[in-house]
Design a protein around this motif. Structure first.
Motif, PDB file in Angstrom:
ATOM      1  N   PHE A   1       0.850  -1.182   0.000  1.00 13.80           N
ATOM      2  CA  PHE A   1       0.000   0.000   0.000  1.00 13.80           C
ATOM      3  C   PHE A   1       0.893   1.241   0.000  1.00 13.80           C
ATOM      4  O   PHE A   1       1.858   1.320   0.765  1.00 13.80           O
ATOM      5  N   VAL A   2       0.546   2.206  -0.830  1.00 16.56           N
ATOM      6  CA  VAL A   2       1.214   3.497  -0.824  1.00 16.56           C
ATOM      7  C   VAL A   2       0.161   4.531  -0.457  1.00 16.56           C
ATOM      8  O   VAL A   2      -0.813   4.722  -1.191  1.00 16.56           O
ATOM      9  N   VAL A   3       0.333   5.180   0.697  1.00 22.55           N
ATOM     10  CA  VAL A   3      -0.681   6.102   1.197  1.00 22.55           C
ATOM     11  C   VAL A   3      -0.073   7.478   1.432  1.00 22.55           C
ATOM     12  O   VAL A   3       1.142   7.619   1.640  1.00 22.55           O
TER      13      VAL A   3
ATOM     14  N   VAL B   1       4.491  10.536   1.661  1.00 20.04           N
ATOM     15  CA  VAL B   1       3.873   9.244   1.374  1.00 20.04           C
ATOM     16  C   VAL B   1       4.478   8.193   2.288  1.00 20.04           C
ATOM     17  O   VAL B   1       5.609   8.326   2.751  1.00 20.04           O
ATOM     18  N   LEU B   2       3.706   7.150   2.541  1.00 22.98           N
ATOM     19  CA  LEU B   2       4.171   6.026   3.345  1.00 22.98           C
ATOM     20  C   LEU B   2       4.032   4.745   2.543  1.00 22.98           C
ATOM     21  O   LEU B   2       3.024   4.522   1.861  1.00 22.98           O
ATOM     22  N   LEU B   3       5.045   3.892   2.609  1.00 23.91           N
ATOM     23  CA  LEU B   3       5.019   2.573   1.997  1.00 23.91           C
ATOM     24  C   LEU B   3       4.751   1.571   3.111  1.00 23.91           C
ATOM     25  O   LEU B   3       5.576   1.399   4.010  1.00 23.91           O
TER      26      LEU B   3
ATOM     27  N   ASP C   1       4.676  -1.869   4.344  1.00 18.83           N
ATOM     28  CA  ASP C   1       5.168  -3.210   4.022  1.00 18.83           C
ATOM     29  C   ASP C   1       4.262  -4.321   4.559  1.00 18.83           C
ATOM     30  O   ASP C   1       4.258  -5.431   4.026  1.00 18.83           O
ATOM     31  N   ASN C   2       3.505  -4.051   5.608  1.00 14.68           N
ATOM     32  CA  ASN C   2       2.667  -5.091   6.211  1.00 14.68           C
ATOM     33  C   ASN C   2       1.237  -5.097   5.674  1.00 14.68           C
ATOM     34  O   ASN C   2       0.420  -5.901   6.107  1.00 14.68           O
ATOM     35  N   GLN C   3       0.935  -4.198   4.728  1.00 12.74           N
ATOM     36  CA  GLN C   3      -0.375  -4.152   4.084  1.00 12.74           C
ATOM     37  C   GLN C   3      -0.131  -4.211   2.577  1.00 12.74           C
ATOM     38  O   GLN C   3       0.375  -3.250   1.998  1.00 12.74           O
ATOM     39  N   GLN C   4      -0.473  -5.341   1.955  1.00 12.58           N
ATOM     40  CA  GLN C   4      -0.090  -5.544   0.558  1.00 12.58           C
ATOM     41  C   GLN C   4      -1.244  -6.092  -0.277  1.00 12.58           C
ATOM     42  O   GLN C   4      -2.091  -6.846   0.209  1.00 12.58           O
ATOM     43  N   TRP C   5      -1.227  -5.707  -1.570  1.00 14.05           N
ATOM     44  CA  TRP C   5      -2.100  -6.344  -2.551  1.00 14.05           C
ATOM     45  C   TRP C   5      -1.550  -7.726  -2.866  1.00 14.05           C
ATOM     46  O   TRP C   5      -0.362  -7.997  -2.613  1.00 14.05           O
ATOM     47  N   SER C   6      -2.357  -8.584  -3.440  1.00 21.19           N
ATOM     48  CA  SER C   6      -1.910  -9.952  -3.716  1.00 21.19           C
ATOM     49  C   SER C   6      -0.903 -10.009  -4.860  1.00 21.19           C
ATOM     50  O   SER C   6      -0.241 -11.031  -5.062  1.00 21.19           O
ATOM     51  N   SER C   7      -0.788  -8.929  -5.641  1.00 20.13           N
ATOM     52  CA  SER C   7       0.242  -8.805  -6.679  1.00 20.13           C
ATOM     53  C   SER C   7       0.505  -7.323  -6.886  1.00 20.13           C
ATOM     54  O   SER C   7      -0.078  -6.483  -6.183  1.00 20.13           O
ATOM     55  N   ASN C   8       1.381  -6.981  -7.818  1.00 21.57           N
ATOM     56  CA  ASN C   8       1.626  -5.568  -8.087  1.00 21.57           C
ATOM     57  C   ASN C   8       0.316  -4.868  -8.432  1.00 21.57           C
ATOM     58  O   ASN C   8      -0.584  -5.449  -9.046  1.00 21.57           O
TER      59      ASN C   8
END
Length: 203
Positions: free
Chosen positions: A64-66, A73-75, A77-84
């Motif tokens: 997630f990029v928020v 912005v914050l990246l 790492d522990n909240q992710q989509w199942s692919s790009n």
């Protein structure tokens, strides 16, 4: 005394080990579990080809990029989509457009060559996510038939979606935003061909 020292060392070791254990990664998908209803009553005389969705390089990743404040912005790492993100967007929009038009995708379809082919090209220009607040999506997109490639619609959509609290709300909000975008795109083509953009961005 020795027993007390041993217990003290043991507690320190346990504390250090606990600090080394990383937080679990939570995975999300943009594929909606809510089936979309057919948008047009007639049978559509075409199949669709949704080209890979363009996403800015900074966003085309699983994390997630928020947004953070006014210009940060914050990246996550522990909240992710199942692919790009680009792959997720392509699969989700292709699936929803197929449902709205009630037509198959040309990929893997044996008799696709015998049907008129509608191409959809989507380019994400802006995707801002404010956690617990909102999503803003700006996308340019074109639709046109392969056999009349010189005639197509060139359109732009700007979508705003309020969010609930938490990271799960981001995934739900993104699914709803994509469903809205797919519905807008599907509304520009019916059984008679191309209609018009929902704004002034037609050519």
């Amino acid at each position: 005394m020795e027993k007390t020292s041993f217990l003290g060392v043991l507690l320190i070791v346990v504390a250090l080990m606990s600090s080394c254990v990383s937080a679990p990664i939570h995975y999300y998908t943009l594929m909606s579990s809510k089936p979309q209803s057919q948008l047009h009553p007639a049978v559509m005389p075409f199949v669709i080809d949704v080209l890979p969705v363009y996403v800015p390089e900074a966003l085309d990743r699983p994390q997630f990029v928020v947004r953070n404040g006014l210009n940060g912005v914050l990246l996550l790492d522990n909240q992710q989509w199942s692919s790009n993100l680009g792959e997720e967007l392509t699969e989700s929009l292709s699936d929803q457009l197929s449902a709205y038009w009630q037509v198959p995708s040309s990929r893997g379809l044996a008799d696709a060559a015998s049907k008129r082919l509608l191409r959809v090209n989507i380019e994400v220009r802006r995707l801002d996510i404010w956690t617990d607040e909102k999503i803003v999506l700006v996308a340019d997109w074109t639709v046109g038939f392969k056999d009349t490639s010189s005639i197509r619609l060139i359109c732009r959509s700007q979508l705003h979606k309020p969010l609930g609290r938490g990271y799960q709300a981001i995934a739900i909000g993104m699914q709803e935003t994509l469903a809205e975008l797919a519905k807008v795109i599907a509304g520009t083509v019916d059984e008679n061909g191309l209609l018009q953009c929902p704004s002034a961005f037609a050519s």
